[in-house]
Structures are given as C-alpha cells and as structure tokens.
Design a protein around this motif. Structure first.
Motif, PDB file in Angstrom:
ATOM      1  N   TYR A  17     -37.425  31.421  -8.584  1.00 42.06           N
ATOM      2  CA  TYR A  17     -36.467  31.922  -7.597  1.00 42.06           C
ATOM      3  C   TYR A  17     -36.711  33.392  -7.283  1.00 42.06           C
ATOM      4  CZ  TYR A  17     -32.018  33.431  -5.629  1.00 42.06           C
ATOM      5  OH  TYR A  17     -31.061  33.978  -4.818  1.00 42.06           O
ATOM      6  N   LYS A  72     -39.617  33.758  -4.931  1.00 47.34           N
ATOM      7  CA  LYS A  72     -39.251  33.416  -3.558  1.00 47.34           C
ATOM      8  C   LYS A  72     -38.434  34.537  -2.918  1.00 47.34           C
ATOM      9  CE  LYS A  72     -39.331  28.414  -4.317  1.00 47.34           C
ATOM     10  NZ  LYS A  72     -40.353  28.121  -3.291  1.00 47.34           N
ATOM     11  N   GLU A 105     -33.222  31.655   6.699  1.00 48.27           N
ATOM     12  CA  GLU A 105     -34.126  32.567   6.016  1.00 48.27           C
ATOM     13  C   GLU A 105     -35.443  31.855   5.695  1.00 48.27           C
ATOM     14  OE1 GLU A 105     -33.950  35.677   5.228  1.00 48.27           O
ATOM     15  OE2 GLU A 105     -31.849  36.249   5.455  1.00 48.27           O
ATOM     16  N   TYR A 106     -36.408  32.661   5.275  1.00 47.69           N
ATOM     17  CA  TYR A 106     -37.657  32.084   4.786  1.00 47.69           C
ATOM     18  C   TYR A 106     -37.374  31.300   3.505  1.00 47.69           C
ATOM     19  CZ  TYR A 106     -42.113  31.810   2.342  1.00 47.69           C
ATOM     20  OH  TYR A 106     -43.205  31.373   1.643  1.00 47.69           O
ATOM     21  N   ASP A 107     -37.887  30.083   3.428  1.00 49.47           N
ATOM     22  CA  ASP A 107     -37.651  29.209   2.276  1.00 49.47           C
ATOM     23  C   ASP A 107     -36.147  29.052   2.045  1.00 49.47           C
ATOM     24  OD1 ASP A 107     -38.056  27.580   0.165  1.00 49.47           O
ATOM     25  OD2 ASP A 107     -39.434  28.897  -0.905  1.00 49.47           O
ATOM     26  N   GLN A 108     -35.506  28.412   3.004  1.00 48.22           N
ATOM     27  CA  GLN A 108     -34.049  28.329   3.037  1.00 48.22           C
ATOM     28  C   GLN A 108     -33.461  27.676   1.787  1.00 48.22           C
ATOM     29  OE1 GLN A 108     -32.273  29.705   5.274  1.00 48.22           O
ATOM     30  NE2 GLN A 108     -30.232  28.815   5.114  1.00 48.22           N
ATOM     31  N   ASP A 109     -34.185  26.774   1.169  1.00 50.03           N
ATOM     32  CA  ASP A 109     -33.655  26.031   0.017  1.00 50.03           C
ATOM     33  C   ASP A 109     -34.009  26.672  -1.314  1.00 50.03           C
ATOM     34  OD1 ASP A 109     -32.684  24.193   1.842  1.00 50.03           O
ATOM     35  OD2 ASP A 109     -34.495  22.948   1.754  1.00 50.03           O
ATOM     36  N   ALA A 110     -34.353  27.958  -1.337  1.00 47.53           N
ATOM     37  CA  ALA A 110     -34.770  28.599  -2.587  1.00 47.53           C
ATOM     38  C   ALA A 110     -33.634  28.664  -3.602  1.00 47.53           C
ATOM     39  CB  ALA A 110     -35.298  30.010  -2.307  1.00 47.53           C
ATOM     40  N   ARG A 135     -41.506  39.693   3.641  1.00 48.17           N
ATOM     41  CA  ARG A 135     -41.618  39.331   5.051  1.00 48.17           C
ATOM     42  C   ARG A 135     -40.645  40.135   5.917  1.00 48.17           C
ATOM     43  NH1 ARG A 135     -43.953  34.003   6.115  1.00 48.17           N
ATOM     44  NH2 ARG A 135     -45.018  33.311   4.239  1.00 48.17           N
ATOM     45  N   GLU A 138     -40.878  37.268  -1.916  1.00 44.68           N
ATOM     46  CA  GLU A 138     -41.619  36.904  -0.717  1.00 44.68           C
ATOM     47  C   GLU A 138     -40.745  37.013   0.525  1.00 44.68           C
ATOM     48  OE1 GLU A 138     -44.638  35.696   1.799  1.00 44.68           O
ATOM     49  OE2 GLU A 138     -44.653  36.489  -0.259  1.00 44.68           O
ATOM     50  N   ARG A 139     -39.479  36.622   0.388  1.00 43.58           N
ATOM     51  CA  ARG A 139     -38.553  36.739   1.512  1.00 43.58           C
ATOM     52  C   ARG A 139     -38.344  38.195   1.907  1.00 43.58           C
ATOM     53  NH1 ARG A 139     -32.900  33.899   0.593  1.00 43.58           N
ATOM     54  NH2 ARG A 139     -34.292  32.071   0.520  1.00 43.58           N
TER      55      ARG A 139
END
Length: 420
Positions: A209, A212, A176-181, A219, A215-216
């Motif tokens: 969090y 993020k 995913e976008y920003d996998q480590d969120a 997108r 934003e995910r």
C-alpha cells in the motif's frame, strides 16, 4: 512551643522538617540531604547504613528557583499519572495531579524537567537500541504525513474542477491512480494471537500500500512540475503566446520532444528543459561544422571568402529557379525525347536541367562535360588564391566548346566574369 514540631539535623542542626534522611540501623539519627550526601558519621552511625526518606511532601525536587513551585507530592502524582495514562493524555494527568494544575502546566513541566532537563539528558541515550519506530512521525517514515502531504491547490476555476473531478482542499481527484489501492489495508487488524506468518503477511500488505501511495504522489508531482493540468485544459498554449509572441516551434523540435517524453518521469522540469536546450545547441553546432566542412571541400579556407561564396551560390540558385520556370513549361514527354541522345550515358543524373540542355546542344557527353567543368572551376579557384595555374583542358575541347562552357559557368555563377 512553635519549635516543638520541627526536626533538626543531628550533624549541622539545620531545619529538616520538610525533608530528612533517617537511619534504619541507628535510632534518633536524622540527617539533612547535604550531610547525608557528604557521608556524615556520628557515634555508631556509618554511611553504609540503610536509610529512609521522611518528608512532608512540600519540598521541591528542583529547588526553589524551579518554575511553577511543584512539590514532591505533585511530582510523585505526575510520575504515577504518566505511567497510568501514557504520554500525551495531559487532561487526565492534570486531573490525577490535582485541580491546581492545568493540562498545559503539566505538559510544560514534564517536557522541561523530565525530557529536556538534566534528568532527561542523563537518562535518555541518543541512540536507543531496539526502539519502536514511530511510523506516524513527519520525518519521512513509511506512513509519514510527509508522504501524502497535500500540495497547494491548483489555480483552476470551479467549472474546471468539476471537469477534472478535482477536490482542492484535499488535492485529490475523484478517480486516483490505482483507485483500489486502499483495499489492501481496509480489512487489516492487529490481534495479539496472530502468528508470525500472519504478521508478516499484514506487513507485506502495508508495504504494498505504501508503494502505491508513493507512486500516486510521484505522478501528482510530475503533473504539477510539467503543468500537465493546464496543458489538458488548453491554458499552456495561451501562456506561451503571451510569453514569446511571434516565436514558433519547428516540427523537428516537436518530434524531438515527443521522442524524449519518456525521460520526463526521471527528470525535473527544469532539468529536462536544460537537457533539451543543450541538445538543440548540439544540433546547431553539428550543422555549423558540416557547413564549414562544405566550405573546405569547395576550396574556401578563410571565413571572409564564405560570404562571397554564399552570395554567389544564392545568385546561382536564383538563376536556376528562373530557368526552371522556363523549362518547366516544356512537357515531360518532350524532355524525355529532347535528352534521348545523352540520357543513357554515364553522369547524366548528375546534371542540372540547364546542363542537360547545354550538353545536348553541344553534343557533349555528361562525363566529358563534368571533367571540363571541374578543371575550369579548380583553375579559377587557384588564380583567386594567387597560385599560378596551367591550362590542362582535354584535347577534344576546341575553342567554340570552351567559350560556350565558360559563358555558361559564368552565367550560372560558378566563376566570375573576369576569369572568363
């Protein structure tokens, strides 16, 4: 003997065996709820005296018409259970009330009578100050399920799902976008001994969090709206060919879309298409305005004359193309040597290849030729408009030169044959 166990109101003699109000100051004064509410006074008894409720636990708080026939004792058990187990634990509450009540009956009775009933309307205000916000509600809270509610799965094959790492049931991707969120909140826990600084730090982590996550999701919505996944898989080209066979997108439109690509994240797909279509219409209108201005500069004031002008211009360009085929056979060196007498004079770069040949053959300078050409064409246009025109040709132009130039302009389509 059957009436010995019954109790009666001392005021109206109604049966108060199930429920009665006993005065704590006056002995043997027991009233029914109706007389007590009306403030009945007998002998030394006064309405402000203390009282005690006496009942057998079998009467209904909501009247005989209430659904379910709940007794006062069951109501008391229900209120004790809601305080002990909390709202929503209907199975434990039903076990506390008694085996005669199911969890569904307990839930329906409490919601109907104590929340949506008259008691709830009178006790629960519309706006509760300092009310704790339910962050799990589906009404758009920071942790609302609506924030991450999965969209309908993409209509792609199993092989394409594996290629993208797409999980249709969750509408998620393996990366995913920003996998480590999720690392921001994975180690958070609420402790009662936390200081204010620690609480604010944990809130800041949750807020980061949530941003993020938004934003995910944003997108993902853009990818859905603009069909980026089918475009990545090469489906959009086939769909466009089916929808509009034979239509081609010009290079200018492609470049324009690339330049405007940054606006896609701020506009919905339909809005972007309308915006692009309006810009295309604007370009067409600007081109039409420039064309009309060109007509006006060439002396054309009516739209009917433009078709004739365009036809003549087309013929002239056609002749130029035919002549250019002949003149192109000559070598470049020969051309340079052929026009060496006039190539350094003023106006040489404004002449076409045929006009260069004409000026060189007539031994006429480019500036003089352009002056004669302008006068002849202007006189021709004035005659066509019915305006009398006097010949204002220069004195250095004799009859032979005039005839040669008129013939050339006629063959080139600048003037009509009748004018020559």
């Amino acid at each position: 003997m059957a009436d010995l166990g019954k109790k009666y109101c001392v005021n109206c003699l109604a049966d108060v065996t199930n429920l009665r109000l006993r005065c704590t100051d006056c002995p043997d004064i027991e009233l029914c709820p109706e007389c007590f509410s009306a403030g009945a006074e007998l002998g030394n008894h006064r309405r402000w005296h203390g009282y005690q409720q006496v009942d057998g636990g079998r009467f209904s708080l909501w009247g005989p018409e209430a659904e379910g026939g709940w007794t006062s004792r069951e109501e008391q058990s229900l209120l004790d259970a809601i305080e002990q187990y909390g709202f929503g634990n209907w199975e434990d509450m039903a076990a506390h009330v008694g085996a005669s009540r199911t969890p569904q009956e307990v839930m329906e009775h409490y919601v109907t009578m104590y929340i949506h009933g008259n008691l709830g309307k009178a006790c629960i205000p519309d706006n509760i100050p300092n009310r704790v916000t339910d962050h799990t509600c589906p009404s758009g809270g920071p942790l609302s399920p609506s924030l991450t509610t999965p969209l309908p799965p993409l209509d792609i094959s199993l092989a394409e799902q594996q290629q993208l790492g797409y999980m249709p049931l969750r509408d998620d991707y393996e990366i995913e976008y920003d996998q480590d969120a999720e690392k921001l909140i994975s180690g958070l826990s609420v402790n009662y001994d936390d200081e204010d600084v620690e609480i604010e730090m944990k809130r800041a982590h949750v807020d980061m969090y949530v941003r993020k996550l938004r934003e995910r999701q944003r997108r993902k919505n853009i990818a859905r709206d603009y069909n980026l996944v089918p475009g990545f898989l090469g489906r959009d080209k086939k769909d466009k060919e089916k929808e509009k066979p034979g239509t081609k997108v010009t290079k200018e439109e492609k470049d324009q879309r690339v330049r405007l690509r940054g606006l896609c994240q701020f506009m919905a797909h339909r809005e972007f298409e309308d915006f692009f279509e309006n810009m295309h219409k604007e370009r067409l209108l600007r081109a039409k305005v420039r064309e009309l201005q060109r007509y006006r500069r060439n002396g054309i004031a009516r739209l009917e004359e433009s078709s004739e002008y365009e036809a003549a211009r087309h013929k002239r360009e056609k002749r130029k193309e035919n002549k250019s085929v002949v003149t192109s056979k000559r070598g470049k060196e020969g051309k340079d040597g052929e026009f060496s007498a006039i190539e350094n004079l003023t106006g040489f770069e404004l002449l076409s290849d045929r006009e260069k040949v004409l000026c060189n053959s007539l031994n006429l300078s480019p500036a003089r030729y352009l002056t004669v050409k302008t006068i002849i064409i202007k006189d021709h246009l004035q005659k066509r408009q019915g305006i009398p025109a006097k010949s204002r040709l220069p004195s250095y132009l004799d009859k032979v030169l005039k005839k040669r130039i008129l013939t050339f302009l006629t063959e080139s389509g600048w003037i009509s044959r009748d004018a020559s």
